[in-house]
Design a protein around this motif. Structure first.
Motif, short mmCIF file in Angstrom:
data_model
loop_
_atom_site.label_atom_id
_atom_site.label_comp_id
_atom_site.label_asym_id
_atom_site.label_seq_id
_atom_site.Cartn_x
_atom_site.Cartn_y
_atom_site.Cartn_z
N VAL A 10 0.84 -1.20 0.00
CA VAL A 10 0.00 0.00 0.00
C VAL A 10 0.87 1.24 0.00
O VAL A 10 0.62 2.19 -0.76
N PHE A 11 1.90 1.27 0.83
CA PHE A 11 2.77 2.44 0.88
C PHE A 11 3.57 2.64 -0.40
O PHE A 11 3.82 3.76 -0.82
N LEU A 12 3.96 1.54 -1.05
CA LEU A 12 4.71 1.66 -2.30
C LEU A 12 3.82 2.12 -3.45
O LEU A 12 4.28 2.79 -4.36
N SER A 13 2.54 1.75 -3.40
CA SER A 13 1.64 2.15 -4.48
C SER A 13 0.94 3.48 -4.19
O SER A 13 0.25 4.02 -5.06
N ALA A 14 1.11 4.03 -3.01
CA ALA A 14 0.44 5.28 -2.65
C ALA A 14 0.78 6.44 -3.59
O ALA A 14 -0.12 7.19 -3.95
N PRO A 15 2.02 6.61 -4.03
CA PRO A 15 2.28 7.72 -4.96
C PRO A 15 1.51 7.61 -6.27
O PRO A 15 1.22 8.61 -6.90
N LEU A 16 1.18 6.39 -6.67
CA LEU A 16 0.41 6.23 -7.91
C LEU A 16 -0.99 6.83 -7.78
O LEU A 16 -1.58 7.28 -8.76
N PHE A 17 -1.53 6.80 -6.56
CA PHE A 17 -2.89 7.25 -6.34
C PHE A 17 -2.98 8.59 -5.60
O PHE A 17 -4.07 8.99 -5.19
N ALA A 18 -1.87 9.26 -5.42
CA ALA A 18 -1.86 10.48 -4.61
C ALA A 18 -2.76 11.57 -5.18
O ALA A 18 -3.51 12.20 -4.46
N HIS A 19 -2.71 11.79 -6.47
CA HIS A 19 -3.51 12.84 -7.10
C HIS A 19 -4.50 12.24 -8.09
O HIS A 19 -4.84 12.87 -9.09
N ALA A 20 -4.94 11.05 -7.81
CA ALA A 20 -5.82 10.35 -8.74
C ALA A 20 -7.26 10.40 -8.25
O ALA A 20 -7.52 10.39 -7.06
N ASP A 21 -8.18 10.48 -9.19
CA ASP A 21 -9.58 10.35 -8.83
C ASP A 21 -10.01 8.90 -9.12
O ASP A 21 -9.20 8.06 -9.51
N VAL A 22 -11.26 8.62 -8.95
CA VAL A 22 -11.77 7.26 -9.10
C VAL A 22 -11.54 6.75 -10.52
O VAL A 22 -11.17 5.59 -10.71
N PHE A 23 -11.72 7.59 -11.51
CA PHE A 23 -11.56 7.15 -12.89
C PHE A 23 -10.11 6.82 -13.23
O PHE A 23 -9.85 5.89 -13.98
N ASP A 24 -9.18 7.57 -12.66
CA ASP A 24 -7.77 7.25 -12.88
C ASP A 24 -7.42 5.90 -12.26
O ASP A 24 -6.68 5.11 -12.84
N ILE A 25 -7.94 5.65 -11.09
CA ILE A 25 -7.68 4.37 -10.41
C ILE A 25 -8.29 3.23 -11.22
O ILE A 25 -7.66 2.19 -11.41
N LEU A 26 -9.51 3.42 -11.72
CA LEU A 26 -10.13 2.39 -12.55
C LEU A 26 -9.35 2.17 -13.83
O LEU A 26 -9.18 1.02 -14.27
N ASP A 27 -8.87 3.22 -14.45
CA ASP A 27 -8.07 3.09 -15.67
C ASP A 27 -6.79 2.31 -15.41
O ASP A 27 -6.38 1.48 -16.23
N GLN A 28 -6.15 2.56 -14.27
CA GLN A 28 -4.94 1.82 -13.94
C GLN A 28 -5.25 0.35 -13.70
O GLN A 28 -4.49 -0.53 -14.11
N GLY A 29 -6.37 0.07 -13.03
CA GLY A 29 -6.77 -1.32 -12.81
C GLY A 29 -7.09 -2.03 -14.11
O GLY A 29 -6.69 -3.19 -14.31
N ILE A 30 -7.79 -1.34 -15.01
CA ILE A 30 -8.11 -1.93 -16.31
C ILE A 30 -6.84 -2.16 -17.12
O ILE A 30 -6.69 -3.21 -17.75
N SER A 31 -5.92 -1.23 -17.09
CA SER A 31 -4.66 -1.40 -17.81
C SER A 31 -3.88 -2.59 -17.27
O SER A 31 -3.32 -3.38 -18.04
N PHE A 32 -3.85 -2.73 -15.96
CA PHE A 32 -3.15 -3.86 -15.34
C PHE A 32 -3.80 -5.18 -15.76
O PHE A 32 -3.11 -6.12 -16.14
N PHE A 33 -5.13 -5.23 -15.72
CA PHE A 33 -5.83 -6.45 -16.10
C PHE A 33 -5.63 -6.76 -17.58
O PHE A 33 -5.46 -7.91 -17.96
N THR A 34 -5.64 -5.74 -18.41
CA THR A 34 -5.47 -5.92 -19.85
C THR A 34 -4.10 -6.54 -20.15
O THR A 34 -3.97 -7.31 -21.09
N GLU A 35 -3.11 -6.19 -19.36
CA GLU A 35 -1.78 -6.77 -19.54
C GLU A 35 -1.76 -8.26 -19.16
O GLU A 35 -1.00 -9.03 -19.74
N LEU A 36 -2.59 -8.66 -18.21
CA LEU A 36 -2.57 -10.04 -17.72
C LEU A 36 -3.46 -10.98 -18.51
O LEU A 36 -3.27 -12.19 -18.47
N VAL A 37 -4.44 -10.46 -19.23
CA VAL A 37 -5.41 -11.30 -19.93
C VAL A 37 -4.75 -12.28 -20.90
O VAL A 37 -5.08 -13.47 -20.89
N PRO A 38 -3.83 -11.86 -21.75
CA PRO A 38 -3.21 -12.83 -22.66
C PRO A 38 -2.49 -13.96 -21.93
O PRO A 38 -2.49 -15.11 -22.40
N ILE A 39 -1.92 -13.66 -20.79
CA ILE A 39 -1.25 -14.70 -20.00
C ILE A 39 -2.28 -15.71 -19.49
O ILE A 39 -2.08 -16.93 -19.59
#
Length: 94
Positions: A10-39
């Motif tokens: 949580v502390f290591l990922s906190a800077p990623l979400f410091a100035h993020a709103d809900v949509f930015d967080i969702l976009d990052q989650g979707i991007s992460f999932f999109t990278e894993l889907v082919p695997i």
């Protein structure tokens, strides 16, 4: 031990979400999932083909044939759900 690991994560990922709103967080989650889907799809396809190999190579053994059928079924189910979920995420992303 797991509490320490999750706290550090949580502390290591906190800077990623410091100035993020809900949509930015969702976009990052979707991007992460999109990278894993082919695997995940690749693993599901390997499970399916492992079932085919097991089914064909052990034609005389009924137990091995049933195990091969189970691998094929679960491989198809996994492919279906992964691709369906990927499609839903793609629709929501637009």
């Amino acid at each position: 031990m797991y509490k320490k690991i999750s706290t550090v994560a949580v502390f290591l990922s906190a800077p990623l979400f410091a100035h993020a709103d809900v949509f930015d967080i969702l976009d990052q989650g979707i991007s992460f999932f999109t990278e894993l889907v082919p695997i995940f799809v690749g693993i599901a396809v390997l499970v399916f083909f492992w079932g085919i190999i097991k089914f064909i190579s052990n034609a005389g053994d009924e137990k091995a044939i049933e195990e091969g059928k189970q691998f094929m079924i679960w491989g198809m189910v996994a492919i279906f759900f992964i691709v369906t979920f990927w499609g839903i995420v793609g629709i929501l992303k637009e």
